[in-house]
Design an enzyme around this catalytic site. Structure first.
Site, short mmCIF file in Angstrom:
data_model
loop_
_atom_site.label_atom_id
_atom_site.label_comp_id
_atom_site.label_asym_id
_atom_site.label_seq_id
_atom_site.Cartn_x
_atom_site.Cartn_y
_atom_site.Cartn_z
NE ARG A 147 10.24 -11.85 26.63
CZ ARG A 147 11.21 -12.35 25.93
NH1 ARG A 147 11.71 -13.69 26.31
NH2 ARG A 147 12.21 -11.87 25.24
CG ASP A 198 -3.93 -10.17 -1.02
OD1 ASP A 198 -4.60 -9.28 -1.13
OD2 ASP A 198 -2.89 -10.26 -0.38
CG HIS A 226 -1.91 -1.07 1.17
ND1 HIS A 226 -3.46 -0.81 1.17
CD2 HIS A 226 -1.81 -2.29 1.47
CE1 HIS A 226 -4.13 -1.83 1.24
NE2 HIS A 226 -3.07 -2.78 1.19
CG HIS A 236 -2.16 -4.26 5.70
ND1 HIS A 236 -0.76 -4.36 5.03
CD2 HIS A 236 -3.06 -4.95 4.99
CE1 HIS A 236 -1.01 -5.10 3.94
NE2 HIS A 236 -2.21 -5.47 3.88
CG ASP A 271 0.51 -17.80 -2.18
OD1 ASP A 271 1.00 -18.15 -0.88
OD2 ASP A 271 0.75 -16.74 -2.73
CG HIS A 324 1.43 -14.45 0.46
ND1 HIS A 324 1.40 -14.72 -0.85
CD2 HIS A 324 1.61 -13.19 0.95
CE1 HIS A 324 1.31 -13.47 -1.24
NE2 HIS A 324 1.15 -12.40 -0.48
CB ALA A 381 3.15 -6.58 -4.34
#
Length: 396
Positions: free
Chosen positions: A233, A280, A147, A201, A254, A257, A314
């Site tokens: 932690r 995505d 982005h 995100h 896929d 990722h 991306a």
């Protein structure tokens, strides 16, 4: 409406392994009438002089796929004002068995987003899209991924309302980072408006995530990707979202990722009731390698893997048929798990399980015929055969 190949009259798909909601029906059949599933069974189907027969010779018959997170395909992007480009992307994924989908937009200036929403809204109204997903612009700069950081902003009530108004009811999901100023308040605003609030995100820690879930966030946008990693932690978003029974987790299956072991661990912990596979996918999906754009950023695609100049992933070039196949053959989950994650659960999430997402009488006749290697040979959308279904994909 997109082009489909009409089948003359009612028909019955026979000789398949039909995946019903809770079991696989060997020597199964599926009767289709008026674009809906009329009946499902095993053995000899009821005879009708008006119904044609389609023998699939032992192939697996699964519900049409439901993709809740997709940015484009076939060389086309959903971040556009051109309805023909939008249709191209929908058509590309439909060939691979996605019969229901949200169109996802990446972060852009608010005025441009409202224009893009208006363009997508037309196809939602026509029925070719199930809705719109806004991935941003209310996300973390530290975890913004693909982005444009210059387009990111903190959420405020007026801006959220402006985007929702532009959708006229077509916006179904918004991804945001709850640690931003106004983040939890925006989650509550979305939930009260009937929009799915998704966490993604995000660089937030556990204490910032739980209030957002309490406020109504119910989805983890592509778990693991674009978020602070799990730490022993500080569980962060991965630990909190995966462990909370109120949250459905998206997985980009896929096997780029996420490692197959990570997919399996996450899916087994979340279970069939909370696991959703997504693509995505960006515009390079079902297209050749090369240089593309995702929103405002340049993306290079090599061997089906999409990356920015800095090497960050991306989006993907994944299609839902490959996600299904990867879950079974790569992550070693069973077919019923894969059907739940690619059809039934996402349909439930979108509130359309009474219309699609399963092979059950009364639902839309959306189905995918998969060969022995779990690759699609034919796709049925609302009782009509999709043109060029099962074409070989270039995605991972």
């Amino acid at each position: 409406m997109l082009d489909r190949v009409k089948h003359p009259g009612d028909f019955v798909i026979t000789g398949g392994r039909v995946v019903a909601p809770d079991r696989v029906l060997d020597d199964g059949w599926l009767a289709v009438s008026g674009g809906q599933i009329a009946a499902v069974g095993t053995g000899t189907p009821p005879s009708s002089p008006d119904a044609a027969t389609v023998d699939v010779a032992g192939a697996l018959v699964v519900p049409g796929f439901v993709d809740t997170h997709c940015h484009g395909g076939g060389g086309a992007s959903f971040s556009t004002l051109d309805p023909d480009e939008i249709r191209t992307a929908v058509r590309a994924h439909r060939r691979h068995g996605t019969t229901t989908m949200l169109a996802s937009l990446v972060s852009d200036p608010i005025d441009l987003l409202t224009e893009q929403i208006a363009a997508l809204r037309e196809l939602v109204q026509e029925g070719d899209l199930a809705g719109i997903h806004l991935e941003g612009p209310f996300i973390s700069r530290a975890r913004c991924g693909a982005h444009d950081p210059d387009t990111l902003r903190e959420p405020d009530t007026g801006t959220v309302e402006k985007l929702l108004r532009a959708g006229h009811g077509s916006i179904r999901m918004v991804t945001l980072a709850p640690e931003l100023n106004g983040g939890v308040k925006a989650v509550r605003q979305l939930a009260e408006s009937g929009v799915i609030a998704a966490i993604g995100h995000t660089d937030g820690v556990a204490d910032q995530l739980v209030p957002a879930i309490d406020a109504g966030a119910t989805v983890a946008t592509h778990l693991f990707n674009g978020m602070r990693p799990l730490h022993h932690r500080e569980p962060g978003p991965v630990g909190v979202l995966l462990d909370d029974e109120r949250v459905t987790v998206e997985l980009i299956c896929d096997l780029v990722h996420l490692h197959p072991t990570v997919v399996r661990l996450a899916a087994q912990h979340a279970g069939r009731g909370r696991t959703v596979l997504i693509t995505d996918a960006m515009s390079a999906t079902d297209a050749a390698d090369g240089r593309y754009t995702l929103g405002r950023l340049e993306v290079d695609v090599h061997d089906g893997v999409a990356t920015l100049d800095n090497g960050s992933l991306a989006g993907s070039t994944l299609t839902m048929d490959n996600a299904f196949r990867n879950l079974v053959k790569g992550a070693k989950l069973d077919v019923l798990d894969a059907v739940r994650a690619t059809s039934a659960r996402p349909a439930e999430l979108l509130g359309i399980a009474d219309r699609t997402g399963a092979l059950r009488p009364g639902l839309a006749a959306d189905a995918v015929i998969l060969d022995d290697d779990l690759r699609p040979s034919r796709v049925l959308h609302r009782g009509e055969w999709v043109a060029e279904a099962g074409r070989a994909t270039l995605s991972t």
